[in-house]
Design an enzyme around this catalytic site. Structure first.
Site, PDB file in Angstrom:
ATOM      1  N   HIS A 129      -9.631   1.386   4.727  1.00  7.64           N
ATOM      2  CA  HIS A 129      -8.336   1.486   5.420  1.00  7.64           C
ATOM      3  C   HIS A 129      -8.488   2.413   6.627  1.00  7.64           C
ATOM      4  O   HIS A 129      -9.235   3.403   6.575  1.00  7.64           O
ATOM      5  CB  HIS A 129      -7.275   2.028   4.460  1.00  7.64           C
ATOM      6  CG  HIS A 129      -5.892   1.962   5.039  1.00  7.64           C
ATOM      7  ND1 HIS A 129      -5.441   2.895   5.929  1.00  7.64           N
ATOM      8  CD2 HIS A 129      -4.905   1.054   4.890  1.00  7.64           C
ATOM      9  CE1 HIS A 129      -4.197   2.565   6.310  1.00  7.64           C
ATOM     10  NE2 HIS A 129      -3.856   1.449   5.682  1.00  7.64           N
TER      11      HIS A 129
ATOM     12  N   SER B  67       3.164  -2.309  10.195  1.00  7.23           N
ATOM     13  CA  SER B  67       4.614  -2.355  10.398  1.00  7.23           C
ATOM     14  C   SER B  67       5.256  -3.701  10.052  1.00  7.23           C
ATOM     15  O   SER B  67       6.198  -4.114  10.715  1.00  7.23           O
ATOM     16  CB  SER B  67       4.972  -1.939  11.832  1.00  7.23           C
ATOM     17  OG  SER B  67       4.544  -0.609  12.077  1.00  7.23           O
TER      18      SER B  67
ATOM     19  N   ASN C 204       0.877  -1.171   0.000  1.00  8.35           N
ATOM     20  CA  ASN C 204       0.000   0.000   0.000  1.00  8.35           C
ATOM     21  C   ASN C 204       0.913   1.220   0.000  1.00  8.35           C
ATOM     22  O   ASN C 204       1.529   1.529   1.014  1.00  8.35           O
ATOM     23  CB  ASN C 204      -0.893  -0.032   1.249  1.00  8.35           C
ATOM     24  CG  ASN C 204      -1.682   1.253   1.423  1.00  8.35           C
ATOM     25  OD1 ASN C 204      -1.792   2.065   0.509  1.00  8.35           O
ATOM     26  ND2 ASN C 204      -2.237   1.447   2.620  1.00  8.35           N
ATOM     27  N   TRP C 205       0.980   1.874  -1.147  1.00 10.08           N
ATOM     28  CA  TRP C 205       1.915   2.998  -1.279  1.00 10.08           C
ATOM     29  C   TRP C 205       1.414   4.276  -0.620  1.00 10.08           C
ATOM     30  O   TRP C 205       2.151   5.253  -0.516  1.00 10.08           O
ATOM     31  CB  TRP C 205       2.201   3.280  -2.757  1.00 10.08           C
ATOM     32  CG  TRP C 205       3.075   2.257  -3.406  1.00 10.08           C
ATOM     33  CD1 TRP C 205       3.627   1.140  -2.818  1.00 10.08           C
ATOM     34  CD2 TRP C 205       3.512   2.248  -4.779  1.00 10.08           C
ATOM     35  NE1 TRP C 205       4.371   0.446  -3.748  1.00 10.08           N
ATOM     36  CE2 TRP C 205       4.319   1.101  -4.952  1.00 10.08           C
ATOM     37  CE3 TRP C 205       3.293   3.087  -5.870  1.00 10.08           C
ATOM     38  CZ2 TRP C 205       4.912   0.780  -6.179  1.00 10.08           C
ATOM     39  CZ3 TRP C 205       3.877   2.769  -7.085  1.00 10.08           C
ATOM     40  CH2 TRP C 205       4.681   1.638  -7.236  1.00 10.08           C
ATOM     41  N   LYS C 206       0.129   4.308  -0.246  1.00 12.28           N
ATOM     42  CA  LYS C 206      -0.455   5.524   0.345  1.00 12.28           C
ATOM     43  C   LYS C 206      -0.198   6.711  -0.588  1.00 12.28           C
ATOM     44  O   LYS C 206      -0.227   6.527  -1.805  1.00 12.28           O
ATOM     45  CB  LYS C 206       0.091   5.739   1.761  1.00 12.28           C
ATOM     46  CG  LYS C 206      -0.020   4.455   2.598  1.00 12.28           C
ATOM     47  CD  LYS C 206       0.176   4.638   4.057  1.00 12.28           C
ATOM     48  CE  LYS C 206       0.017   3.276   4.738  1.00 12.28           C
ATOM     49  NZ  LYS C 206       0.028   3.355   6.175  1.00 12.28           N
TER      50      LYS C 206
ATOM     51  N   GLY D  38       4.865   1.231   4.655  1.00  8.82           N
ATOM     52  CA  GLY D  38       6.224   1.772   4.578  1.00  8.82           C
ATOM     53  C   GLY D  38       7.237   0.863   3.887  1.00  8.82           C
ATOM     54  O   GLY D  38       7.977   1.303   2.993  1.00  8.82           O
TER      55      GLY D  38
ATOM     56  N   GLU E 203      -5.687  -4.919  10.337  1.00 11.42           N
ATOM     57  CA  GLU E 203      -4.599  -3.978  10.594  1.00 11.42           C
ATOM     58  C   GLU E 203      -4.875  -3.230  11.891  1.00 11.42           C
ATOM     59  O   GLU E 203      -5.629  -2.240  11.891  1.00 11.42           O
ATOM     60  CB  GLU E 203      -4.488  -2.970   9.452  1.00 11.42           C
ATOM     61  CG  GLU E 203      -4.210  -3.603   8.107  1.00 11.42           C
ATOM     62  CD  GLU E 203      -3.672  -2.570   7.129  1.00 11.42           C
ATOM     63  OE1 GLU E 203      -2.501  -2.670   6.762  1.00 11.42           O
ATOM     64  OE2 GLU E 203      -4.426  -1.663   6.758  1.00 11.42           O
TER      65      GLU E 203
ATOM     66  N   GLU F  15      -6.769   4.707   7.762  1.00 11.98           N
ATOM     67  CA  GLU F  15      -6.501   6.138   7.511  1.00 11.98           C
ATOM     68  C   GLU F  15      -7.707   6.804   6.858  1.00 11.98           C
ATOM     69  O   GLU F  15      -7.947   7.999   7.052  1.00 11.98           O
ATOM     70  CB  GLU F  15      -5.226   6.293   6.664  1.00 11.98           C
ATOM     71  CG  GLU F  15      -3.993   6.024   7.523  1.00 11.98           C
ATOM     72  CD  GLU F  15      -2.782   5.489   6.779  1.00 11.98           C
ATOM     73  OE1 GLU F  15      -2.733   5.590   5.534  1.00 11.98           O
ATOM     74  OE2 GLU F  15      -1.880   4.957   7.448  1.00 11.98           O
TER      75      GLU F  15
ATOM     76  N   GLY G 239       2.306   2.076  10.780  1.00 11.95           N
ATOM     77  CA  GLY G 239       3.273   3.174  10.681  1.00 11.95           C
ATOM     78  C   GLY G 239       3.964   3.495  11.997  1.00 11.95           C
ATOM     79  O   GLY G 239       4.632   4.519  12.114  1.00 11.95           O
TER      80      GLY G 239
HETATM   81  P1  PGA Z   1       2.704   0.168   7.590  1.00 14.08           P
HETATM   82  O1  PGA Z   1       1.265   0.412   6.909  1.00 14.08           O
HETATM   83  O2  PGA Z   1       3.234  -1.119   7.018  1.00 14.08           O
HETATM   84  O3  PGA Z   1       3.523   1.358   7.168  1.00 14.08           O
HETATM   85  O4  PGA Z   1       2.479   0.094   9.058  1.00 14.08           O
HETATM   86  C1  PGA Z   1       0.367  -0.643   6.726  1.00 14.08           C
HETATM   87  C2  PGA Z   1      -0.899  -0.123   6.103  1.00 14.08           C
HETATM   88  O5  PGA Z   1      -1.329   0.982   6.442  1.00 14.08           O
HETATM   89  O6  PGA Z   1      -1.528  -0.794   5.263  1.00 14.08           O
END
Ligand code: PGA
Length: 249
Positions: free
Chosen positions: A95, A213, A10-12, A235, A167, A97, A173
């Site tokens: 997600h 993470s 997931n590149w966000k 990340g 998640e 976020e 993150g």
């Molecule tokens: P992260 O993100 O690996 O940077 O913790 C995971 C995600 O949000 O899908």
């Protein structure tokens, strides 16, 4: 039933179309294990280029969000058919976020999910509890409510196309991965719920991903858990060398 491990990035809000093409060229040059389902959720503006670059490779390109309406006056939004026309094969929905910063509710996510299922897009439903919810011991209740509300109206056969990413918000993150025990027991709880809701035949076909993470050092112990079928990585998916290590765990 053993499934092909899913390694999803997931590149966000990172990478331009050009950077996406360079990344995919770099990933293509690596020698990657073949028994893997490799997914990359890229920004909307990179879907088209990434999908072109990924043609003839085992990588599937997808989006990080979409709107539930077929079309309409929804400034700034993107529909399922637009994603498909750009070359997306899957879409992340719900997600944390999106829930946290854009106030997406379970019912909005459910409408998106039903829309995605009415098209060839593969939905990846994301669920997860916050730190206070985990500390209060409310995580099961929260996760089950997310599952119940987001999957309302989904039929058993359609559910077979789903992927679900667990998640924990406190692990995203933060560098704080859930231990394999915590992730494993939570996945088992989710699988049991899916078995009851969709029946054995359909529930077993749903891939359950862990996210939060995930790093090359932690992936193998997570994947060793029986109900973890794959990972969703933020990340650590941004660098093709690190993503290669994750694919080849
Ligand atoms: P992260 O993100 O690996 O940077 O913790 C995971 C995600 O949000 O899908």
């Amino acid at each position: 039933m053993a499934k092909i491990p899913v390694i999803a990035g997931n590149w966000k809000m990172y990478k331009s179309a050009e950077e996406a093409a360079l990344y995919i060229a770099a990933l293509k040059a690596e020698s990657l294990k073949t028994e893997r389902r490799i997914l990359l959720a890229v920004p909307f503006t990179a879907i088209d280029r990434a999908a072109q670059a990924a043609r003839g490779t085992p990588f599937s390109i997808g989006a990080q969000n979409m709107h539930d309406a077929i079309e309409g006056a929804f400034t700034g939004e993107i529909s399922a058919s637009m994603l498909l026309a750009s070359g997306a094969e899957f879409v992340l929905l719900g997600h944390s976020e999106r829930r946290q910063h854009f106030l997406e509710t379970n019912s909005f996510i459910q409408r998106k999910l039903l829309r995605a299922l009415s098209t060839p897009l593969t939905p990846i439903l994301c669920i997860g509890e916050t730190l206070p919810e985990r500390e209060r011991g409310d995580h099961e209740k929260v996760l089950i409510l997310q599952l119940e509300e987001c999957l309302q109206g989904v039929e058993n056969k359609a559910a077979e196309r789903l992927l679900i990413a667990y998640e924990p918000v406190w692990a995203i993150g933060t560098g704080k991965t859930a231990t394999p025990e915590i992730a494993g027991e939570t996945h088992q709880m989710i699988r049991n719920w899916l078995l009851k809701r969709f029946g054995k035949e359909s529930a077993q076909k749903i891939s359950l991903l862990y996210g939060g993470s995930v790093k090359p050092e932690s992936i193998a112990s997570l994947m060793a858990e029986p109900d973890i079928d794959g990972v969703l990585v933020g990340g650590a998916s941004l660098d093709p060398k690190v993503f290669t290590q994750l694919i080849n765990y």
